[in-house]
Design a protein around this motif. Structure first.
Motif, mmCIF file in Angstrom:
data_model
loop_
_atom_site.group_PDB
_atom_site.id
_atom_site.type_symbol
_atom_site.label_atom_id
_atom_site.label_comp_id
_atom_site.label_asym_id
_atom_site.label_seq_id
_atom_site.Cartn_x
_atom_site.Cartn_y
_atom_site.Cartn_z
ATOM 1 N N VAL A 168 48.389 44.682 34.256
ATOM 2 C CA VAL A 168 47.157 44.774 35.035
ATOM 3 C C VAL A 168 46.507 46.131 34.813
ATOM 4 O O VAL A 168 45.570 46.231 35.048
ATOM 5 N N ASP A 169 47.122 47.258 34.340
ATOM 6 C CA ASP A 169 46.654 48.365 34.063
ATOM 7 C C ASP A 169 45.488 48.381 32.966
ATOM 8 O O ASP A 169 44.398 48.908 32.914
ATOM 9 N N ALA A 170 45.841 47.739 32.097
ATOM 10 C CA ALA A 170 45.119 47.396 30.663
ATOM 11 C C ALA A 170 43.669 46.619 31.206
ATOM 12 O O ALA A 170 42.698 46.993 30.959
ATOM 13 N N HIS A 171 43.755 45.719 32.178
ATOM 14 C CA HIS A 171 42.585 45.135 32.578
ATOM 15 C C HIS A 171 41.822 45.914 33.398
ATOM 16 O O HIS A 171 40.670 46.058 33.227
ATOM 17 N N ALA A 172 42.358 46.651 34.318
ATOM 18 C CA ALA A 172 41.811 47.454 35.292
ATOM 19 C C ALA A 172 41.056 48.658 34.657
ATOM 20 O O ALA A 172 39.768 48.964 34.946
ATOM 21 N N LEU A 173 41.383 49.245 33.351
ATOM 22 C CA LEU A 173 40.792 50.240 32.735
ATOM 23 C C LEU A 173 39.647 49.724 31.909
ATOM 24 O O LEU A 173 39.004 50.669 31.183
ATOM 25 N N SER A 174 39.611 48.330 31.815
ATOM 26 C CA SER A 174 38.661 47.980 31.008
ATOM 27 C C SER A 174 37.189 47.575 31.615
ATOM 28 O O SER A 174 36.313 47.181 31.146
ATOM 29 N N VAL A 175 37.377 47.602 32.986
ATOM 30 C CA VAL A 175 36.409 47.290 33.974
ATOM 31 C C VAL A 175 35.490 48.207 34.324
ATOM 32 O O VAL A 175 35.990 49.433 34.464
ATOM 33 N N ASP A 176 34.245 48.052 34.712
ATOM 34 C CA ASP A 176 33.468 48.901 35.337
ATOM 35 C C ASP A 176 32.240 48.519 36.202
ATOM 36 O O ASP A 176 31.984 47.269 35.835
ATOM 37 N N ALA A 177 31.643 49.166 37.086
ATOM 38 C CA ALA A 177 30.755 48.782 37.799
ATOM 39 C C ALA A 177 30.262 49.840 38.957
ATOM 40 O O ALA A 177 31.044 50.776 39.013
ATOM 41 N N ASP A 178 28.890 49.796 39.255
ATOM 42 C CA ASP A 178 28.426 50.695 39.954
ATOM 43 C C ASP A 178 28.250 50.404 41.403
ATOM 44 O O ASP A 178 27.745 51.150 42.594
ATOM 45 N N ARG A 179 28.803 49.217 41.937
ATOM 46 C CA ARG A 179 28.715 48.813 43.322
ATOM 47 C C ARG A 179 30.104 48.366 43.620
ATOM 48 O O ARG A 179 30.972 47.819 42.919
ATOM 49 N N PRO A 180 30.690 48.915 44.786
ATOM 50 C CA PRO A 180 32.088 48.502 45.190
ATOM 51 C C PRO A 180 32.444 47.314 45.305
ATOM 52 O O PRO A 180 33.519 46.761 45.180
ATOM 53 N N ASP A 181 31.315 46.313 45.796
ATOM 54 C CA ASP A 181 31.688 44.833 45.945
ATOM 55 C C ASP A 181 32.048 44.271 44.496
ATOM 56 O O ASP A 181 32.838 43.563 44.261
ATOM 57 N N SER A 182 30.913 44.730 43.639
ATOM 58 C CA SER A 182 31.244 44.180 42.160
ATOM 59 C C SER A 182 32.632 44.556 41.558
ATOM 60 O O SER A 182 33.013 43.923 41.165
ATOM 61 N N LEU A 183 32.668 45.890 41.843
ATOM 62 C CA LEU A 183 33.931 46.493 41.053
ATOM 63 C C LEU A 183 35.178 45.801 41.701
ATOM 64 O O LEU A 183 36.134 45.616 40.876
ATOM 65 N N ALA A 184 35.148 45.766 42.916
ATOM 66 C CA ALA A 184 36.549 44.848 43.293
ATOM 67 C C ALA A 184 36.647 43.670 42.824
ATOM 68 O O ALA A 184 37.810 43.035 42.621
ATOM 69 N N ALA A 185 35.674 42.935 42.857
ATOM 70 C CA ALA A 185 35.636 41.485 42.439
ATOM 71 C C ALA A 185 36.169 41.344 40.872
ATOM 72 O O ALA A 185 36.768 40.548 40.465
ATOM 73 N N ARG A 186 35.448 42.161 40.015
ATOM 74 C CA ARG A 186 35.889 42.232 38.507
ATOM 75 C C ARG A 186 37.476 42.673 38.348
ATOM 76 O O ARG A 186 38.048 42.151 37.577
ATOM 77 N N LEU A 187 37.946 43.703 39.377
ATOM 78 C CA LEU A 187 38.897 44.125 39.045
ATOM 79 C C LEU A 187 40.074 43.221 39.346
ATOM 80 O O LEU A 187 41.149 43.029 38.675
#
Length: 335
Positions: free
Chosen positions: A28-47
């Motif tokens: 889970v951490d490996a995926h989380a640390l590979s994701v980024d976004a500048d909008r909270p809705d986009s970030l939550a969806a990608r994470l």
């Protein structure tokens, strides 16, 4: 190559039909640390996209916040930019989330509100918890007032506690923030977290019996509402009261100025505190709330009551711990 292999395992595990075993935290951490976004809705969806269980989603959100947000230990040195009017009308958590994502820095409340916002977009219940933490670097004599924020999050039919700020790292003596992830503050057992995290709303200890803080020997625990009503003094001055059932207790709170009716809106959340329903906590209203600086309280102690909260305008402003006669604060904490 090893990093991408980990991500591939995550997606393969999540795609298994009828999967019952959760994805291991390192994946889970490996995926989380590979994701980024500048909008909270986009970030939550990608994470959260690869995961099915709320526990895995919470882990991904928490790990991202703790890893990517720096603590503002020194405080802002430059003039803050003008308010972004495009965010007007959004919930407070979301407005804060946009600001924190833009600056990638904040204080404890910013961490907690960002996590709250990400959970909301992920469809997960989360609450920001305000309370008192023991801080050996803070030598000010302000009494027991909330000085920190963390979160309670709901999944698997239960509430859990976590603190993204303290998980993110620590602050050196020179006020420099050092990134150093601390796993202890992810889903910390309540009986361990309460040793240095004391919520002003006592239900967020998640404990049936709430141990008292040693600091209570010097002062009662004042809530943030005590600032709103400008509490100047209180009696008794210490935070513990030795008494037996049937005793009549007389307490008082002094305000800076008399409170006028309808001048300040009450939060109205004190009566919602689940701890009150156990019979261990008593809410006590003053004989008169308005037109006087000195609020007088009279309460006949009932069997089993361990905490007394004094109210002002329906808001809890001061918590006292009740101890049986002859019992020390240390012995009550060791129960």
């Amino acid at each position: 190559m090893r990093f991408f292999a980990l991500l591939l395992v995550v997606f393969l595990l999540c795609s298994l039909p009828g999967r019952a075993q959760r994805v291991p935290d390192p994946l889970v951490d490996a995926h989380a640390l590979s994701v980024d976004a500048d909008r909270p809705d986009s970030l939550a969806a990608r994470l959260t996209a690869p995961f099915r269980s709320d526990r895995e989603k919470v882990r991904a959100l928490f790990r991202w916040v703790a890893h990517n947000i720096a603590y503002e230990a020194r405080g802002p040195r430059s003039v803050r930019p003008a308010r972004d009017t495009a965010l007007d009308g959004l919930p407070l958590d979301e407005r804060v989330a946009y600001s924190v994502l833009r600056r990638r820095a904040g204080v404890c409340e910013n961490y907690a509100r960002l996590f709250n916002c990400l959970c909301r977009f992920a469809g997960i219940r989360s609450e920001m918890v305000a309370g008192y933490v023991r801080n050996e670097d803070d030598r000010s004599d302000r009494g027991l007032l909330p000085n920190h924020s963390w979160n309670a999050v709901y999944f698997d039919s239960a509430w859990h506690l976590l603190d993204a700020t303290w998980a993110a790292g620590y602050v050196r003596a020179n006020r420099e923030f050092v990134r150093a992830y601390d796993e202890f503050y992810f889903l910390t057992p309540p009986e361990q977290l309460v040793r240095n995290h004391y919520p002003e709303d006592l239900r967020w200890t998640l404990l049936q019996t709430i141990p008292p803080m040693r600091e209570l020997r010097y002062s009662p625990f004042r809530t943030m509402a005590s600032l709103k009503y400008r509490v100047r003094a209180f009696s008794p001055a210490g935070g513990t009261i030795e008494a037996a059932p049937g005793d009549t207790l007389r307490l008082s709170v002094e305000l800076q100025a008399p409170l006028k009716a309808n001048s300040i809106a009450a939060e109205g959340n004190s009566a919602d505190n689940l701890y009150f329903a156990t019979g261990r906590h008593a809410l006590v209203a003053p004989s008169a709330s308005f037109g006087t600086r000195r609020l007088a309280y009279t309460y006949v102690l009932q069997p089993g009551v361990e905490w007394i909260t004094l109210l002002c305008n329906s808001d809890g402003i001061v918590h006292y711990r009740v101890l049986p006669r002859g019992r020390s604060l240390a012995s009550a904490a060791a129960r």
